[in-house]
Design an enzyme around this catalytic site. Structure first.
Site, mmCIF file in Angstrom:
data_model
loop_
_atom_site.group_PDB
_atom_site.id
_atom_site.type_symbol
_atom_site.label_atom_id
_atom_site.label_comp_id
_atom_site.label_asym_id
_atom_site.label_seq_id
_atom_site.Cartn_x
_atom_site.Cartn_y
_atom_site.Cartn_z
ATOM 1 N N CYS A 1 -77.315 36.542 -28.127
ATOM 2 C CA CYS A 1 -76.915 37.414 -29.128
ATOM 3 C C CYS A 1 -76.676 37.356 -30.237
ATOM 4 C CB CYS A 1 -75.717 38.544 -29.074
ATOM 5 S SG CYS A 1 -74.141 37.756 -28.542
ATOM 6 N N PHE A 2 -76.419 37.761 -31.453
ATOM 7 C CA PHE A 2 -75.626 37.105 -32.520
ATOM 8 C C PHE A 2 -75.109 36.084 -32.906
ATOM 9 C CE2 PHE A 2 -73.552 36.638 -37.089
ATOM 10 C CZ PHE A 2 -74.717 36.407 -37.335
#
Length: 366
Positions: free
Chosen positions: A95-96
């Protein structure tokens, strides 16, 4: 299951399959080549959870996320992740920042019977690694700039060199006012990421000297990284030469025959030709102030007549009229002026065969 990884170099060098769990809006702003976006939350869900986090804190945001992604929605997303994991058993997810979202995806996959590793630090850490890779390459490597008049075949030279950086290829744009392709350009971050990965792979293969085309800062809508572009302004140059006649034919091939075929492939016969003609006329219109009113009107008339004849009979011969005018009256004087100011940096000039030989010999001496 492989361990969670922070070996970003190995991930990019080996083209390891990756699943991006960020929302589509994040993915569209920048990602990595070949990565598949299978988000935990869509854009609206992400926005709601983000607002909740700001107003009520992390626990409330997590609870809302579970409420939004549940039941059939959750089942569909988990099934998509499972399919990806089975199709790419050597892959990773992220994810980020490598935090709650990727950990949630990892946990839900485990609940579905699939152990799948994630990338520690997520997108942000990998992006930082690639920016550092780009900085190190510009700082440590030798760069030779390939210059020349319009359509001398600089891209043809670059594609025959193992140590080239094809900025136009990475940007999906031919670099000039007429350079737009039938397909779009990558996002700026995508452009930078692809360039950094190209540098990473070539340096891993032992290449420490690179040949890059003499570009302005903008390649279409893509900005050449400032550090690289500034470095290019002081690098030695090799100047590629070709006859006026050959250059006219190359423009005819690239910007008429091949571009028209691209549009037809993407949009179909009827719509494709119309969009191709519109693109060509718009490209000329984009430089009408620099051409001057009378010259623009004359070249535009020649182009319009050539397009009408091409659509009617399929022949492209009339296009040579505006191409010759544009080269002789606009591009050649401009490039001659530029060459005069870059003369002190030019260490070799010649035709395509001679330039290729020189650049290969120069690389071997490194």
């Amino acid at each position: 299951m492989a361990d969670n990884s922070s070996d970003y170099r190995a991930l990019f060098l080996n083209d390891v399959p990756m699943m991006d769990a960020r929302a589509p809006v994040e993915f569209s702003k920048g990602a990595f080549p070949g990565v598949i976006n299978l988000p935990l939350m869509n854009d609206i869900e992400r926005q709601k959870v983000g607002t909740c986090y700001k107003q009520h804190g992390q626990d409330a945001a997590i609870q809302l996320g579970h409420q939004l992604v549940c039941g059939q929605v959750k089942d569909e997303r988990v099934n998509a992740w499972v399919e990806f994991a089975k199709a790419n058993p050597d892959g990773y997810l992220y994810c980020f920042r490598g935090g709650l979202r990727s950990q949630t995806v990892q946990r839900w996959l485990k609940d579905a019977g699939v152990d799948y590793p994630r990338i520690i630090g997520g997108y942000k850490a990998m992006r930082t690694f690639l920016l550092d890779t780009l900085h190190e390459a510009v700082s440590e490597c030798d760069i030779v700039v390939l210059g020349g008049m319009t359509s001398t075949g600089k891209t043809e030279v670059l594609t025959q060199l193992r140590n080239s950086l094809d900025l136009e290829g990475i940007a999906n744009h031919r670099g000039s006012s007429f350079g737009k392709r039938a397909t779009g350009q990558p996002a700026q971050i995508d452009f930078e990421n692809r360039l950094a990965i190209d540098l990473l792979k070539k340096r891993a293969a032992g290449i420490e000297q690179f040949v890059v085309e003499d570009e302005s800062r903008l390649v279409g809508s893509c900005n050449v990284p400032l550090e690289l572009h500034q470095t290019m302004q002081g690098c030695p140059m090799v100047w590629l030469e070709d006859s006026f006649e050959n250059r006219v034919e190359r423009i005819l091939d690239d910007y008429v025959i091949n571009l028209c075929a691209e549009f037809i492939t993407v949009k179909g016969e009827e719509q494709g030709f119309g969009l191709f003609a519109e693109r060509l006329l718009q490209s000329l219109n984009n430089i009408h102030k620099r051409l001057g009113g009378e010259r623009h009107q004359r070249l535009s008339g020649l182009m319009q007549t050539a397009l009408e004849e091409q659509q009617r009979s399929g022949t492209v011969d009339l296009h040579r009229g505006w191409i010759e005018g544009l080269l002789g009256e606009y591009y050649d004087p401009m490039y001659a002026y530029q060459r005069e100011h870059k003369a002190a940096r030019i260490e070799f000039a010649g035709n395509q065969v001679d330039v290729l030989d020189y650049l290969r010999e120069r690389s071997d001496k490194r």
